[in-house]
Design a protein around this motif. Structure first.
Motif, PDB file in Angstrom:
ATOM      1  N   VAL A 112      14.860 -50.590  21.121  1.00 26.92           N
ATOM      2  CA  VAL A 112      15.732 -49.771  20.284  1.00 26.92           C
ATOM      3  C   VAL A 112      17.163 -49.959  20.789  1.00 26.92           C
ATOM      4  O   VAL A 112      17.402 -50.037  21.995  1.00 26.92           O
ATOM      5  CB  VAL A 112      15.331 -48.277  20.275  1.00 26.92           C
ATOM      6  N   ASP A 113      18.085 -50.068  19.842  1.00 23.40           N
ATOM      7  CA  ASP A 113      19.471 -50.348  20.224  1.00 23.40           C
ATOM      8  C   ASP A 113      20.409 -49.745  19.189  1.00 23.40           C
ATOM      9  O   ASP A 113      20.102 -49.729  17.993  1.00 23.40           O
ATOM     10  CB  ASP A 113      19.694 -51.865  20.307  1.00 23.40           C
ATOM     11  N   ILE A 114      21.546 -49.269  19.647  1.00 22.94           N
ATOM     12  CA  ILE A 114      22.606 -48.803  18.757  1.00 22.94           C
ATOM     13  C   ILE A 114      23.818 -49.668  19.024  1.00 22.94           C
ATOM     14  O   ILE A 114      24.245 -49.816  20.172  1.00 22.94           O
ATOM     15  CB  ILE A 114      22.943 -47.316  18.996  1.00 22.94           C
ATOM     16  N   HIS A 115      24.343 -50.269  17.973  1.00 26.56           N
ATOM     17  CA  HIS A 115      25.524 -51.112  18.147  1.00 26.56           C
ATOM     18  C   HIS A 115      26.470 -50.966  16.962  1.00 26.56           C
ATOM     19  O   HIS A 115      26.053 -50.649  15.848  1.00 26.56           O
ATOM     20  CB  HIS A 115      25.146 -52.582  18.377  1.00 26.56           C
ATOM     21  N   LYS A 116      27.741 -51.209  17.243  1.00 29.23           N
ATOM     22  CA  LYS A 116      28.775 -51.070  16.231  1.00 29.23           C
ATOM     23  C   LYS A 116      28.923 -52.380  15.463  1.00 29.23           C
ATOM     24  O   LYS A 116      28.967 -53.459  16.046  1.00 29.23           O
ATOM     25  CB  LYS A 116      30.102 -50.699  16.882  1.00 29.23           C
ATOM     26  N   ILE A 117      28.998 -52.248  14.152  1.00 27.15           N
ATOM     27  CA  ILE A 117      29.256 -53.380  13.274  1.00 27.15           C
ATOM     28  C   ILE A 117      30.739 -53.310  12.899  1.00 27.15           C
ATOM     29  O   ILE A 117      31.208 -52.274  12.417  1.00 27.15           O
ATOM     30  CB  ILE A 117      28.368 -53.321  12.004  1.00 27.15           C
ATOM     31  N   PRO A 118      31.467 -54.391  13.137  1.00 26.52           N
ATOM     32  CA  PRO A 118      32.900 -54.343  12.832  1.00 26.52           C
ATOM     33  C   PRO A 118      33.186 -54.272  11.330  1.00 26.52           C
ATOM     34  O   PRO A 118      32.342 -54.657  10.514  1.00 26.52           O
ATOM     35  CB  PRO A 118      33.436 -55.655  13.423  1.00 26.52           C
ATOM     36  N   LEU A 127      27.783 -47.865  12.531  1.00 26.64           N
ATOM     37  CA  LEU A 127      26.745 -48.093  13.530  1.00 26.64           C
ATOM     38  C   LEU A 127      25.453 -48.563  12.888  1.00 26.64           C
ATOM     39  O   LEU A 127      25.107 -48.136  11.787  1.00 26.64           O
ATOM     40  CB  LEU A 127      26.470 -46.813  14.323  1.00 26.64           C
ATOM     41  N   HIS A 128      24.747 -49.425  13.609  1.00 27.29           N
ATOM     42  CA  HIS A 128      23.378 -49.793  13.263  1.00 27.29           C
ATOM     43  C   HIS A 128      22.459 -49.176  14.310  1.00 27.29           C
ATOM     44  O   HIS A 128      22.654 -49.370  15.508  1.00 27.29           O
ATOM     45  CB  HIS A 128      23.193 -51.319  13.262  1.00 27.29           C
ATOM     46  N   TYR A 129      21.491 -48.423  13.828  1.00 22.55           N
ATOM     47  CA  TYR A 129      20.449 -47.847  14.671  1.00 22.55           C
ATOM     48  C   TYR A 129      19.263 -48.793  14.530  1.00 22.55           C
ATOM     49  O   TYR A 129      18.462 -48.662  13.607  1.00 22.55           O
ATOM     50  CB  TYR A 129      20.109 -46.427  14.223  1.00 22.55           C
ATOM     51  N   ASP A 130      19.190 -49.765  15.422  1.00 24.61           N
ATOM     52  CA  ASP A 130      18.278 -50.887  15.254  1.00 24.61           C
ATOM     53  C   ASP A 130      16.978 -50.687  16.026  1.00 24.61           C
ATOM     54  O   ASP A 130      16.996 -50.421  17.232  1.00 24.61           O
ATOM     55  CB  ASP A 130      18.968 -52.172  15.722  1.00 24.61           C
ATOM     56  N   ILE A 131      15.886 -50.840  15.318  1.00 23.39           N
ATOM     57  CA  ILE A 131      14.552 -50.769  15.914  1.00 23.39           C
ATOM     58  C   ILE A 131      13.896 -52.126  15.700  1.00 23.39           C
ATOM     59  O   ILE A 131      13.873 -52.632  14.584  1.00 23.39           O
ATOM     60  CB  ILE A 131      13.702 -49.654  15.278  1.00 23.39           C
ATOM     61  N   THR A 132      13.403 -52.711  16.785  1.00 20.73           N
ATOM     62  CA  THR A 132      12.822 -54.049  16.710  1.00 20.73           C
ATOM     63  C   THR A 132      11.328 -54.009  16.984  1.00 20.73           C
ATOM     64  O   THR A 132      10.892 -53.511  18.021  1.00 20.73           O
ATOM     65  CB  THR A 132      13.496 -54.993  17.723  1.00 20.73           C
ATOM     66  N   MET A 133      10.586 -54.551  16.033  1.00 17.67           N
ATOM     67  CA  MET A 133       9.138 -54.707  16.189  1.00 17.67           C
ATOM     68  C   MET A 133       8.856 -56.139  16.645  1.00 17.67           C
ATOM     69  O   MET A 133       9.541 -57.079  16.229  1.00 17.67           O
ATOM     70  CB  MET A 133       8.424 -54.433  14.865  1.00 17.67           C
ATOM     71  N   CYS A 134       7.846 -56.293  17.483  1.00 17.23           N
ATOM     72  CA  CYS A 134       7.445 -57.606  17.986  1.00 17.23           C
ATOM     73  C   CYS A 134       6.255 -58.120  17.173  1.00 17.23           C
ATOM     74  O   CYS A 134       5.311 -57.378  16.909  1.00 17.23           O
ATOM     75  CB  CYS A 134       7.058 -57.508  19.452  1.00 17.23           C
ATOM     76  N   PHE A 135       6.339 -59.390  16.780  1.00 17.95           N
ATOM     77  CA  PHE A 135       5.278 -60.066  16.032  1.00 17.95           C
ATOM     78  C   PHE A 135       4.938 -61.373  16.743  1.00 17.95           C
ATOM     79  O   PHE A 135       5.830 -62.060  17.239  1.00 17.95           O
ATOM     80  CB  PHE A 135       5.727 -60.387  14.602  1.00 17.95           C
ATOM     81  N   ASP A 166      24.128 -60.653  24.441  1.00 20.74           N
ATOM     82  CA  ASP A 166      23.702 -59.423  23.795  1.00 20.74           C
ATOM     83  C   ASP A 166      22.654 -58.716  24.656  1.00 20.74           C
ATOM     84  O   ASP A 166      21.591 -59.280  24.949  1.00 20.74           O
ATOM     85  CB  ASP A 166      23.131 -59.726  22.406  1.00 20.74           C
ATOM     86  N   LEU A 167      22.963 -57.492  25.071  1.00 20.86           N
ATOM     87  CA  LEU A 167      22.089 -56.775  26.002  1.00 20.86           C
ATOM     88  C   LEU A 167      20.707 -56.483  25.440  1.00 20.86           C
ATOM     89  O   LEU A 167      19.717 -56.535  26.168  1.00 20.86           O
ATOM     90  CB  LEU A 167      22.767 -55.485  26.467  1.00 20.86           C
ATOM     91  N   ALA A 168      20.616 -56.171  24.147  1.00 24.57           N
ATOM     92  CA  ALA A 168      19.307 -55.898  23.557  1.00 24.57           C
ATOM     93  C   ALA A 168      18.443 -57.155  23.549  1.00 24.57           C
ATOM     94  O   ALA A 168      17.248 -57.098  23.867  1.00 24.57           O
ATOM     95  CB  ALA A 168      19.456 -55.347  22.143  1.00 24.57           C
ATOM     96  N   VAL A 169      19.014 -58.291  23.197  1.00 23.77           N
ATOM     97  CA  VAL A 169      18.253 -59.548  23.173  1.00 23.77           C
ATOM     98  C   VAL A 169      17.800 -59.904  24.585  1.00 23.77           C
ATOM     99  O   VAL A 169      16.646 -60.298  24.797  1.00 23.77           O
ATOM    100  CB  VAL A 169      19.092 -60.684  22.538  1.00 23.77           C
TER     101      VAL A 169
END
Length: 179
Positions: A112-118, A127-135, A166-169
């Motif tokens: 899960v990550d929150i990042h600013k979109i310019p 802001l994007h409240y990003d949730i990443t699922m793994c496949f 990118d810290l989330a990646v």
């Protein structure tokens, strides 16, 4: 969708302090705000991402984002036609990879990550409240680059830090090495 995402976040555990902060913020937003799922939500909105790994979990499919010129996991906006959050993640994975037989059977929340979109020509900064699922997919599956990407490549997990800051990646690569 609000209940599905709340459940995912409530059941998610992480050892990363920043990610725990993001999780807590997202749960508050889900509780306190109404219009937070679609791109039209200009104050910020949830986004659906996909961390696509090859079968033996040694490579991840990353995209060189066409607009931002940086390497990221696959993903994007939740569409009004997405029945569930998981549907949105699968759709984004399929659209951006060209792999149509991605299964959600063994999928799991990986980040899960929150990042600013310019600010850009279509929207103000938000802001994007990003949730990443793994496949997990067959690493030999044919991939097809989308218009949203400059490049699309299977990157060895141990090389991810070499191509992105990118810290989330980077977090997801670290977690993958522990799977």
């Amino acid at each position: 969708m609000k209940n599905e995402i709340s459940s995912l976040l409530n059941n998610y555990q992480t050892s990363y302090d920043k990610e725990e902060e993001h999780r807590s913020t997202m749960l508050s937003i889900l509780r306190d705000q109404v219009d937070i799922f679609h791109e039209e939500s200009r104050q910020g909105h949830f986004t659906a991402s996909a961390w696509v790994l090859n079968y033996n979990k040694t490579k991840v499919l990353l995209t060189l984002h066409a607009k931002l010129n940086r390497w990221f996991q696959l993903g994007g906006h939740i569409e009004p036609t997405d029945a569930t959050f998981l549907d949105a993640c699968l759709r984004e994975a399929q659209e951006e990879s060209g792999i149509q037989n991605i299964s959600a059977d063994d999928s799991f929340l990986i980040d899960v990550d929150i990042h600013k979109i310019p600010e850009n020509s279509k929207a103000s900064a938000h802001l994007h409240y990003d949730i990443t699922m793994c496949f997990i997919v067959d690493g030999n599956a044919e991939i097809n680059i989308s218009k949203e990407s400059k490049e699309l490549e299977w990157i060895p997990i141990n090389k991810v830090k070499e191509i992105t800051s990118d810290l989330a990646v980077i977090r997801m690569a670290e977690k993958t090495m522990l799977l």
